[in-house]
Motif scaffolding. Structure first.
Motif, short mmCIF file in Angstrom:
data_model
loop_
_atom_site.label_atom_id
_atom_site.label_comp_id
_atom_site.label_asym_id
_atom_site.label_seq_id
_atom_site.Cartn_x
_atom_site.Cartn_y
_atom_site.Cartn_z
N THR A 105 0.86 -1.17 0.06
CA THR A 105 -0.18 -0.01 0.01
C THR A 105 0.66 1.04 -0.06
OG1 THR A 105 -1.86 0.86 1.23
CG2 THR A 105 -0.41 0.14 2.56
N THR A 106 0.39 2.24 -0.56
CA THR A 106 1.18 3.72 -0.62
C THR A 106 0.45 4.67 -0.04
OG1 THR A 106 0.70 4.06 -2.84
CG2 THR A 106 2.21 2.69 -2.81
N GLY A 107 0.99 5.70 0.32
CA GLY A 107 0.16 7.10 0.55
C GLY A 107 0.84 7.72 1.90
N PRO A 108 -0.01 8.72 1.89
CA PRO A 108 0.60 9.74 3.26
C PRO A 108 0.40 9.14 4.64
CG PRO A 108 -1.34 10.56 2.44
CD PRO A 108 -1.26 9.46 1.66
N MET A 109 1.28 9.49 5.63
CA MET A 109 0.90 9.06 6.90
C MET A 109 1.17 10.41 7.62
SD MET A 109 0.98 5.87 6.75
CE MET A 109 1.24 5.19 5.14
N PHE A 110 0.75 10.40 8.93
CA PHE A 110 0.61 11.68 9.75
C PHE A 110 1.18 11.53 11.02
CE2 PHE A 110 -2.43 11.35 6.63
CZ PHE A 110 -2.51 12.84 5.79
N ARG A 111 2.15 12.21 11.46
CA ARG A 111 2.65 12.19 12.78
C ARG A 111 3.30 13.63 13.34
NH1 ARG A 111 6.90 7.28 12.41
NH2 ARG A 111 5.63 5.94 11.31
N ARG A 112 2.68 13.98 14.36
CA ARG A 112 3.01 15.38 14.73
C ARG A 112 4.14 15.34 15.54
NH1 ARG A 112 2.51 19.81 17.89
NH2 ARG A 112 1.54 21.51 16.86
N GLU A 113 5.22 15.08 14.86
CA GLU A 113 6.77 15.34 15.18
C GLU A 113 7.23 16.87 15.15
OE1 GLU A 113 9.25 11.75 14.56
OE2 GLU A 113 7.99 11.59 12.73
N ARG A 114 8.34 17.11 15.90
CA ARG A 114 8.97 18.40 15.67
C ARG A 114 9.49 18.25 13.98
NH1 ARG A 114 13.68 20.53 16.20
NH2 ARG A 114 14.59 18.57 17.11
N PRO A 115 8.94 19.40 13.24
CA PRO A 115 9.38 19.54 11.72
C PRO A 115 10.94 19.78 11.86
CG PRO A 115 7.40 20.77 12.15
CD PRO A 115 7.81 20.18 13.39
N GLN A 116 11.50 19.19 10.91
CA GLN A 116 13.08 19.67 10.68
C GLN A 116 13.38 18.94 9.28
OE1 GLN A 116 14.43 16.87 13.97
NE2 GLN A 116 16.14 16.90 12.74
N LYS A 117 14.58 19.01 8.87
CA LYS A 117 14.98 18.39 7.75
C LYS A 117 14.75 17.03 7.61
CE LYS A 117 19.20 18.06 4.60
NZ LYS A 117 19.18 16.62 4.62
N GLY A 118 13.88 16.47 6.70
CA GLY A 118 13.95 15.13 6.75
C GLY A 118 12.59 14.59 7.36
N ARG A 119 12.11 15.40 8.29
CA ARG A 119 10.92 15.07 9.23
C ARG A 119 9.78 15.96 9.04
NH1 ARG A 119 12.00 15.82 15.14
NH2 ARG A 119 12.84 13.56 15.60
N TYR A 120 8.58 15.48 8.39
CA TYR A 120 7.47 16.35 8.27
C TYR A 120 6.18 15.79 8.98
CZ TYR A 120 10.46 16.90 4.26
OH TYR A 120 11.60 17.21 3.50
N ARG A 121 5.27 16.37 8.98
CA ARG A 121 3.94 16.06 9.73
C ARG A 121 3.09 15.08 8.86
NH1 ARG A 121 3.30 20.90 14.04
NH2 ARG A 121 4.90 20.20 15.44
N GLN A 122 3.06 15.60 7.67
CA GLN A 122 2.58 14.53 6.41
C GLN A 122 3.87 14.01 5.67
OE1 GLN A 122 -0.93 15.77 4.15
NE2 GLN A 122 -0.30 14.38 2.49
N PHE A 123 4.03 12.80 5.72
CA PHE A 123 5.06 12.09 4.62
C PHE A 123 4.32 11.03 4.17
CE2 PHE A 123 5.82 8.54 7.72
CZ PHE A 123 5.42 9.11 8.86
N TYR A 124 5.20 10.37 3.06
CA TYR A 124 4.65 9.12 2.38
C TYR A 124 5.38 8.28 2.43
CZ TYR A 124 1.94 12.96 -0.09
OH TYR A 124 1.13 14.13 -0.10
N GLN A 125 4.60 6.95 2.55
CA GLN A 125 5.25 5.69 2.65
C GLN A 125 4.73 4.59 1.76
OE1 GLN A 125 4.56 3.92 6.60
NE2 GLN A 125 6.51 5.24 7.38
N ILE A 126 5.62 3.86 1.18
CA ILE A 126 5.53 2.63 0.38
C ILE A 126 5.55 1.50 1.29
CG2 ILE A 126 6.05 1.08 -1.52
CD1 ILE A 126 7.11 3.52 -2.99
N ASN A 127 4.32 0.52 1.70
CA ASN A 127 4.45 -0.23 2.48
C ASN A 127 4.25 -1.64 2.02
OD1 ASN A 127 3.24 2.18 4.06
ND2 ASN A 127 4.08 0.81 5.75
N ALA A 128 5.06 -2.68 2.40
CA ALA A 128 5.05 -4.06 1.98
C ALA A 128 4.91 -5.01 3.14
CB ALA A 128 6.09 -4.49 1.28
N GLU A 129 3.83 -5.61 3.20
CA GLU A 129 3.58 -6.70 4.33
C GLU A 129 3.18 -8.04 3.69
OE1 GLU A 129 3.66 -4.96 7.00
OE2 GLU A 129 2.98 -2.97 6.49
#
Ligand code: AMP
Length: 419
Positions: A105-129
Motif C-alpha cells: 500500500t502507498t500513501g501519506p502518513m501523519f505524525r505530529r513530530e517536531r518538523p526538521q529536515k527530512g521530518r514532516y508531519r505528513q510524509f509518504y510511505q510505500i509499505n509491503a507486508e
C-alpha cells in the motif's frame, strides 16, 4: 496570505517526475515479487493504533492527529500503515481465503513530530507486508526486495542494519537484564527515558538525545539473550542475505519505534540524510494479527519513507523532469489556428507539444522554446502555410529543414521518435 500548515508541504511540479519515477519502479518490483495492492483509508479508529503501535511509544503518546468526530468517536489520521493493513486482512477475512499473502500500500502518513529536515508531519510511505509465513526466508526475501529497490534506483550510500528483538519467550529476560543497567544511567538519560525506564526500557535504544545514545553504547545486547528458536531464525536470515550477497551490519541497538515487532528488525540508513537518516525500516510482527482480534498468523513487512528517498535521489542530481518535445512558434492568426490543431494532434500521438497563444514576436517565442528545453521547434507563419512547407529546427544542432505541411504531424512524430 494563508500558508501551509507547519510540517506539511507541497510537492511541486518540478519534483513530481522524480516521485513518479520512484513510484512506478517500486510498484513494478513489488508486483514482480508477488505483491498485490491494497488501498486503505487515511482515517481509522484511534484504538487501532493504540493497540498495535503500543501506548508507551512516542507515536501514540504524543504524535497522533486524533480528534473526536461529530458522533463522539475518537478517530486518528494514520501514523503508519501496518495496523490498517492488518485490520483489513482480518476484517475482510483475507486470512481465510489466502492466509499466506503479500500486500502493498502507498500513501501519506501523519505524525505530529517536531518538523526538521527530512521530518514532516505528513510524509509518504510505500509499505509491503507478508502474512502467514513463519519461515525466516520470508524475512530475507523482503529485505532482498528492499535492497533491490535501493539498487535499481541507484541510490548510493545506503546501508542495511539488522537485528533480532527476540520473542515473548526470551525478550522478558533481556528487559530484566536491561533494567539494572539503566538504573546506573540516571545522570545520562533524558527525562522522557527516565520515565520509560521501568515501563518500556527497550524504547530507550530509540531515543535520539545524544546523551541517551551515548549511555546506551554499553548496554547489554539482546542478541545474547535470544532463545534457541529466535537464534536459529536470525541465523537463517543472515545466511540468506549472504547467499544473495546483500551486505549488512548487525546493530543490536536497532529496536524501532513501534511495540509490535518480534525477531527480525531492519533499517536502511543513509548518512547523507543527516540526523533523520532512516530511509526505510521494517521487521517481523508475529503477534500483531492475533492482538488485533485475528487468527494467530505471523507477519513481516517494511515501510519506505518516500520523502527521504526522493531527497537522496535529488541530491544525486538525477533529473527526471519531463520536458516537452516540441514547440510550435506560430506567427499570424492563420498559422496560430493551424498550430492549435497540430498541438492537439501531436499530443494524441504522445508527443508533448506546446505553443504560444499570445501572438508574440518570433524572438520571444524562440526564447520560450529554449526555456522549455524542447528538442525541436516548428516555425510557421502564414507565408509558410501558403508555400506548403514549414521550418523544423533541431534545438541542439541548430540545423533547420523544411517539412511539407501535408502529412506534417506524421513526419515530425517519426523524426522525434527516432531521436
Ligand atoms: P517508521 O514507520 O517510523 O519505521 O518509518 C518508516 C520510514 O518512514 C522511515 O524510515 C522514514 O524514512 C519514514 N518516516 C518516518 N517518519 C517520518 C517523518 N516524520 N517524515 C518523513 N519521513 C518519515
Amino acid at each position: 496570505m494563508i500558508r501551509l500548515v507547519r510540517g506539511f508541504k507541497d510537492i511541486l511540479p518540478s519534483d513530481t517526475a522524480l516521485w513518479q519515477h520512484v513510484e512506478v519502479l517500486v510498484r513494478e518490483l513489488l508486483e514482480d515479487f508477488g505483491f498485490s495492492e491494497l488501498r486503505i483509508p487515511i482515517l481509522e479508529q484511534t484504538e487501532l493504533f493504540a493497540r498495535s503501535i503500543g501506548t508507551g511509544t512516542d507515536i501514540v503518546e504524543k504524535e497522533m492527529y486524533t480528534f473526536i468526530d461529530r458522533s463522539g468517536d475518537s478517530l486518528t489520521l494514520r501514523p503508519e500503515a501496518t495496523a490498517s493493513v492488518v485490520r483489513a486482512y482480518i476484517e475482510h477475512g483475507i486470512y481465510a481465503k489466502t492466509p499466506e499473502c503479500k500486500l502493498y500500500t502507498t500513501g501519506p502518513m501523519f505524525r505530529r513530530e517536531r518538523p526538521q529536515k527530512g521530518r514532516y508531519r505528513q510524509f509518504y510511505q510505500i509499505n509491503a507486508e507478508v502474512f502467514g509465513l513463519h519461515d525466516p526466508r520470508a524475512d530475507a526475501e523482503l529485505i532482498l526486495l528492499l535492497m533491490t529497490i535501493v539498487g535499481r534506483l541507484e541510490l548510493s550510500g545506503a546501508g542495511l542494519h539488522i537485528n533480532s528483538l527476540g520473542c515473548p519467550e526470551c525478550r522478558p529476560q533481556f528487559r530484566e537484564a536491561l533494567k539494572p543497567f539503566l538504573r546506573g544511567q540516571t545522570e545520562e538519560l533524558c527525562s522522557n527515558c527516565l520515565r520509560r525506564r521501568d515501563k518500556n526500557p527497550m524504547r530507550i535504544f530509540d531515543c535520539k538525545v545524544p546523551t541517551c545514545k551515548k549511555a546506551m553504547l554499553d548496554a547489554p545486547s539482546i542478541l545474547d539473550y535470544l532463545c534457541e528458536t529466535c537464534r536459529a531464525h536470525f541465523e537463517t536470515v543472515k545466511s540468506s542475505l549472504d547467499r544473495f550477497q546483500i551486505p549488512y551490519q548487525i546493530n543490536h541497538r536497532l529496536v524501532r519505534g513501534l511495540d509490535y515487532y518480534t525477531r527480525t528488525t531492519f533499517e536502511v540508513l543513509a548518512e547523507a540524510l543527516g540526523a533523520q537518516d532512516a530511509v526505510a525500516g521494517g521487521g517481523r510482527y508475529d503477534g500483531l494479527v492475533k492482538a488485533l482480534g485475528g487468527p494467530d498468523q505471523p507477519g513481516v513487512g517494511f515501510a519506505i519513507g518516500v520523502d527521504r528517498l526522493i531527497e537522496l535521489l535529488a541530491a544525486q542530481a538525477q533529473s527526471f523532469e519531463r520536458r516537452p518535445h516540441l514547440f510550435i512558434a506560430a506567427l499570424g492568426l492563420r498559422a496560430q489556428d493551424t498550430a492549435f490543431q497540430w498541438v492537439q494532434e501531436f499530443r494524441m500521438q504522445k508527443v508533448r507539444a506546446e505553443m504560444d497563444f499570445e501572438n508574440r514576436s518570433l524572438k520571444s517565442q524562440m526564447r520560450r522554446a529554449d526555456k522549455l528545453g524542447v528538442s525541436y521547434t516548428l516555425i510557421v507563419g502564414d507565408r509558410e502555410l501558403d508555400d506548403g512547407a514549414v521550418v523544423l529546427r533541431n534545438m541542439t544542432t541548430k540545423e533547420q529543414e523544411n517539412v511539407p505541411v501535408q502529412d506534417l504531424v506524421r513526419l515530425v512524430v517519426n523524426r522525434i521518435r527516432t531521436e
